[in-house]
Scaffold this active site. Structure first.
Site, PDB file in Angstrom:
ATOM      1  N   HIS A 180     -64.921  65.015 -48.666  1.00  0.00           N
ATOM      2  CA  HIS A 180     -63.481  64.813 -48.431  1.00  0.00           C
ATOM      3  C   HIS A 180     -62.794  66.172 -48.268  1.00  0.00           C
ATOM      4  CE1 HIS A 180     -62.645  60.536 -48.867  1.00  0.00           C
ATOM      5  NE2 HIS A 180     -63.447  60.478 -49.909  1.00  0.00           N
ATOM      6  N   ASP A 185     -72.814  54.423 -50.705  1.00  0.00           N
ATOM      7  CA  ASP A 185     -71.836  53.378 -50.401  1.00  0.00           C
ATOM      8  C   ASP A 185     -71.306  53.517 -48.973  1.00  0.00           C
ATOM      9  OD1 ASP A 185     -70.638  55.765 -51.143  1.00  0.00           O
ATOM     10  OD2 ASP A 185     -69.216  54.861 -52.547  1.00  0.00           O
ATOM     11  N   HIS A 186     -71.310  54.778 -48.475  1.00  0.00           N
ATOM     12  CA  HIS A 186     -70.822  55.087 -47.124  1.00  0.00           C
ATOM     13  C   HIS A 186     -71.059  56.566 -46.891  1.00  0.00           C
ATOM     14  CE1 HIS A 186     -67.592  57.092 -49.199  1.00  0.00           C
ATOM     15  NE2 HIS A 186     -67.409  55.992 -49.906  1.00  0.00           N
ATOM     16  N   ASP A 218     -72.565  58.890 -53.661  1.00  0.00           N
ATOM     17  CA  ASP A 218     -71.301  58.522 -53.017  1.00  0.00           C
ATOM     18  C   ASP A 218     -71.065  59.443 -51.820  1.00  0.00           C
ATOM     19  OD1 ASP A 218     -68.547  57.931 -52.408  1.00  0.00           O
ATOM     20  OD2 ASP A 218     -68.316  57.178 -54.445  1.00  0.00           O
ATOM     21  N   ASP A 229     -69.271  62.841 -52.268  1.00  0.00           N
ATOM     22  CA  ASP A 229     -68.094  62.306 -51.576  1.00  0.00           C
ATOM     23  C   ASP A 229     -66.896  63.259 -51.667  1.00  0.00           C
ATOM     24  OD1 ASP A 229     -66.495  59.963 -50.450  1.00  0.00           O
ATOM     25  OD2 ASP A 229     -65.503  60.184 -52.388  1.00  0.00           O
ATOM     26  N   HIS A 246     -63.951  58.624 -44.927  1.00  0.00           N
ATOM     27  CA  HIS A 246     -65.267  58.019 -44.777  1.00  0.00           C
ATOM     28  C   HIS A 246     -65.517  57.651 -43.319  1.00  0.00           C
ATOM     29  CE1 HIS A 246     -64.289  56.378 -49.065  1.00  0.00           C
ATOM     30  NE2 HIS A 246     -64.512  57.682 -49.072  1.00  0.00           N
ATOM     31  N   GLU A 274     -74.822  57.386 -60.554  1.00  0.00           N
ATOM     32  CA  GLU A 274     -74.093  57.820 -59.362  1.00  0.00           C
ATOM     33  C   GLU A 274     -73.934  59.334 -59.299  1.00  0.00           C
ATOM     34  OE1 GLU A 274     -69.877  57.288 -59.217  1.00  0.00           O
ATOM     35  OE2 GLU A 274     -69.816  57.261 -57.033  1.00  0.00           O
ATOM     36  N   SER A 334     -65.103  53.201 -51.703  1.00  0.00           N
ATOM     37  CA  SER A 334     -66.162  53.111 -52.711  1.00  0.00           C
ATOM     38  C   SER A 334     -66.057  51.845 -53.552  1.00  0.00           C
ATOM     39  CB  SER A 334     -66.127  54.335 -53.619  1.00  0.00           C
ATOM     40  OG  SER A 334     -66.447  55.472 -52.867  1.00  0.00           O
TER      41      SER A 334
HETATM   42 MG    MG Z   1     -67.920  56.973 -56.432  1.00  0.00          MG
HETATM   43 ZN    ZN Z   2     -64.517  58.889 -50.750  1.00  0.00          ZN
END
Ligand code: MG
Ligand code: ZN
Length: 366
Positions: A263, A301-302, A40, A259, A327, A254, A81
């Site tokens: 962040h 996912d990004h 992620d 992620d 993101h 995952e 996500s």
């Molecule tokens: Mg996730």
């Molecule tokens: Zn995120």
């Protein structure tokens, strides 16, 4: 420039759900099993940062096919996500925040449900709550990713063979009803275990029973704070699932917290999470090499944080900077290994991941 961007948006918004790639042509090798690993927030900069921070080559460097992937959501060039994982699980572009539903808010059959209906074993592993957007999009259908308790009910509805992740409170301490989903899973025949009394190191649980393991009451801690279970789960899960069905399995793993570190614009944690995810990739790769019938796909996912790798204090160091706490729209990498891996070369849409996986597993529509 503004006009170009606008035109670009119009083009993308009218572009529904990716190209139909159809069945792979003659000469394509079909895998029996697919393991999809999602980092992620793992863009190219996150991979690069992990690569230069690592003392040894990344397991990612052993993959034989690489691609680039567009990540935009329905009517939003920047995905979250939920929409990102729904593109993988259902092959459709949906609104940000939506779990396993189309843009018309209709439940879409997921690759996990299709695999299950076709007799394959299925599993989900995450380092977030198991009800969090990414794993949730493979098993649940909800209008909003916040509906964690509603999402948890899908783990009892379906016949998933294995799941490992946090968020036990959505099963045991429910506010929206008095159900105890932990007990319901046990009543359905699951071996359910929690972080207090069981380690995954104990080996492969008996394949006679489906298996659920909760890693935390709420969100699992970071690698920096002592989390170690992802590579262990990545070793155990394929071995377990391969014994649950002769027809093969679908497993999603995952690395959820790359992620979160991005962040928080926490470069050190982003690298630690990236390297932990790569350890999990290494475990899966070892299984796939021995097995020979397993396709491994690693993607994101990004990208998160708009991570930039800049000149450090010396010529041999890098400085990591973030340009946002959200993101970004950057293309993300795809790595594939095993039968069918060559299908993942090129540049394509996130919805194509679903189309390619379903074609390679030769799953009929539900
Ligand atoms: Mg996730
Ligand atoms: Zn995120």
């Amino acid at each position: 420039m503004k006009q170009i961007l606008l035109l670009l948006s119009v083009f993308i918004f009218s572009f529904q759900s990716g190209r139909q790639l159809g069945q792979p042509g003659a000469g394509v090798k079909y895998p029996k099993n697919i393991i999809l690993l999602i980092g992620d927030g793992m863009g190219l900069a996150q991979v690069t940062a992990g690569m230069y921070a690592s003392k040894k080559p990344l397991y990612l460097e052993q993959f034989t096919a690489t691609g680039l992937m567009k990540t935009h959501a329905h009517k939003n060039l920047i995905t979250d996500s939920a929409a990102g994982a729904t593109a993988f699980s259902c092959g459709c572009k949906t609104y940000n925040g939506v779990i396993g539903m189309t843009a018309a808010k209709k439940p879409c059959p997921t690759i996990l449900e299709q695999a299950e209906a076709f007799g394959l074993a299925t599993g989900l592993v995450s380092t977030s709550s198991i009800t969090h957007a990414t794993p949730a999009s493979f098993i649940a259908h909800a209008r909003d990713r916040q509906y964690m308790e509603e999402i948890a009910t899908f783990f009892v509805k379906t016949e998933i063979d294995l799941f490992i992740g946090g968020g036990m409170k959505y099963f045991t301490n429910r506010k929206t009803d008095q159900r105890n989903l932990y007990a319901e899973l046990q009543a359905k025949g699951y071996l359910v275990s929690d972080f207090s009394g069981y380690t995954l190191d104990a080996g492969i649980p008996s394949p006679q029973q489906p298996f659920a393991w909760f890693s935390a009451l709420e969100e699992p801690v970071s690698v920096a704070d002592g989390r170690t279970y992802l590579p262990v789960a990545a070793r155990m899960a394929p071995a377990f699932l391969s014994k649950r069905s002769d027809k093969g399995f679908f497993l999603m793993i995952e690395g959820s917290q790359i992620d979160w570190a991005c962040h928080a614009n926490n470069a050190e944690n982003a690298v630690l999470e990236m390297l932990d995810f790569d350890q999990a990739i290494g475990e899966v790769l070892e299984f796939a090499k021995k097995d020979g019938n397993t396709l491994v796909i690693v993607t994101a996912d990004h990208e998160t944080g708009g991570m930039a790798l800049l000149r450090g204090e010396t010529k041999e160091t890098l400085k990591i900077k973030f340009t946002t706490d959200y993101h970004t729209a950057s293309l993300v990498p795809v790595f594939a290994y095993g039968p069918g891996a060559e299908q993942f070369n090129g540049l394509y849409d996130n919805t194509d991941i679903y189309l390619k996986m379903r074609a390679l597993l030769q799953l009929p529509a539900l």
